[in-house]
Design a protein around this motif. Sequence first.
Motif, PDB file in Angstrom:
ATOM      1  N   UNK A   5       0.837  -1.210   0.000  1.00  0.00           N
ATOM      2  CA  UNK A   5       0.000   0.000   0.000  1.00  0.00           C
ATOM      3  C   UNK A   5       0.869   1.255   0.000  1.00  0.00           C
ATOM      4  N   UNK A   6       1.971   1.232   0.758  1.00  0.00           N
ATOM      5  CA  UNK A   6       2.860   2.388   0.812  1.00  0.00           C
ATOM      6  C   UNK A   6       3.486   2.651  -0.551  1.00  0.00           C
ATOM      7  N   UNK A   7       3.855   1.589  -1.251  1.00  0.00           N
ATOM      8  CA  UNK A   7       4.435   1.749  -2.582  1.00  0.00           C
ATOM      9  C   UNK A   7       3.411   2.360  -3.537  1.00  0.00           C
ATOM     10  N   UNK A   8       2.173   1.945  -3.436  1.00  0.00           N
ATOM     11  CA  UNK A   8       1.111   2.489  -4.279  1.00  0.00           C
ATOM     12  C   UNK A   8       0.922   3.976  -3.998  1.00  0.00           C
ATOM     13  N   UNK A  15       1.588   9.581  -5.485  1.00  0.00           N
ATOM     14  CA  UNK A  15       2.026  10.900  -5.041  1.00  0.00           C
ATOM     15  C   UNK A  15       3.022  11.504  -6.030  1.00  0.00           C
ATOM     16  N   UNK A  16       3.951  10.694  -6.517  1.00  0.00           N
ATOM     17  CA  UNK A  16       4.895  11.185  -7.516  1.00  0.00           C
ATOM     18  C   UNK A  16       4.197  11.613  -8.795  1.00  0.00           C
ATOM     19  N   UNK A  53      -6.179  17.733  -8.266  1.00  0.00           N
ATOM     20  CA  UNK A  53      -5.117  16.740  -8.114  1.00  0.00           C
ATOM     21  C   UNK A  53      -5.174  16.080  -6.743  1.00  0.00           C
ATOM     22  N   UNK A  54      -5.372  16.876  -5.690  1.00  0.00           N
ATOM     23  CA  UNK A  54      -5.414  16.327  -4.329  1.00  0.00           C
ATOM     24  C   UNK A  54      -6.603  15.399  -4.161  1.00  0.00           C
TER      25      UNK A  54
END
Length: 305
Positions: A1-4, A9-10, A285-286
């Motif tokens: 999940x963190x990688x996703x 985010x990038x 975007x947010x």
Amino acid sequence: MLRFILKRLGLALLVALTVSFISFSLLFLAGDPAIAIAGESANAKDIQAIRELYGFDRPMLVQYADWLWNALRFDFGQSYYFKLPVADLIAERLSVTMTLGVCGILFALLTAVPLGVIAAIRPNSLIDRIALFLSVAGQAMPSFWFGLILIVVFAIQLGWLPASGASSWQHFIMPTVVLGYYAMPAIMRLTRAGMLEVLSADYIRTARAKGAPEGRVLFKHALRNAIIPVVSLAAVQMGFMLGGSIVVESIFALHGAGYLAWESIGRNDLPTVQALILVFALFYIVFTFLADVLNAWLDPRMRSA
């Protein structure tokens, strides 16, 4: 999940940078800002003096780099018309638009999602036809006309609600209904279509065959999967409400960020227009980023995307 999350985010930061450059460039491609500030009756000497004063004679990439660096520090320059810092102007007006947008999307979701679920459970019933009628009416009815009708009925004839202003929560009732009703049709139709598709799936029939309570089947199994595209749509609609509330704010005299954008465009207030475009784009975007994260939490299969 963190990688996703880091990957999304990038991507969001890259989109934000691209949007900021495009919006900055389009405003300059629309014409010479020095002429817009000086006025059509100004002579060449005055226009050149304004161009040098505001730095418009520098290369556009240099101007963009300076503007972006200042924007990262929440410094958008000074308004040409209001003679105030642009950041202060937006901060003062944004609270009204944020309140209106949040109330509008909550009204749309709390109305459209239940109607879409009930319409899917009882297809071709009276409630399904009512939901279809509201959906068609919401698309066909112009928001300015709907707002004026509400003012005539509830403010002038009945006297229940104030017609304009933003000094109390009563002032936001009619604008919330107008803004939220515009987003209802798409959310309602998407919820209904998603529920109809999910309710015919094999795992729903299996859950019912095992004797699972109907409420558990509908809300834990069916709605959780059907709501995923609705989350993405709601994020887009929320961004639209914040950036596209100019008409509603004008009708009900709500001096928010949308009304500020209309004023700034009409008065060639370049720094304010640039800042507002960036702020509204960042909202899109947010909200899209948050919708992606929420959808990944609801559906683990999306985390590998």
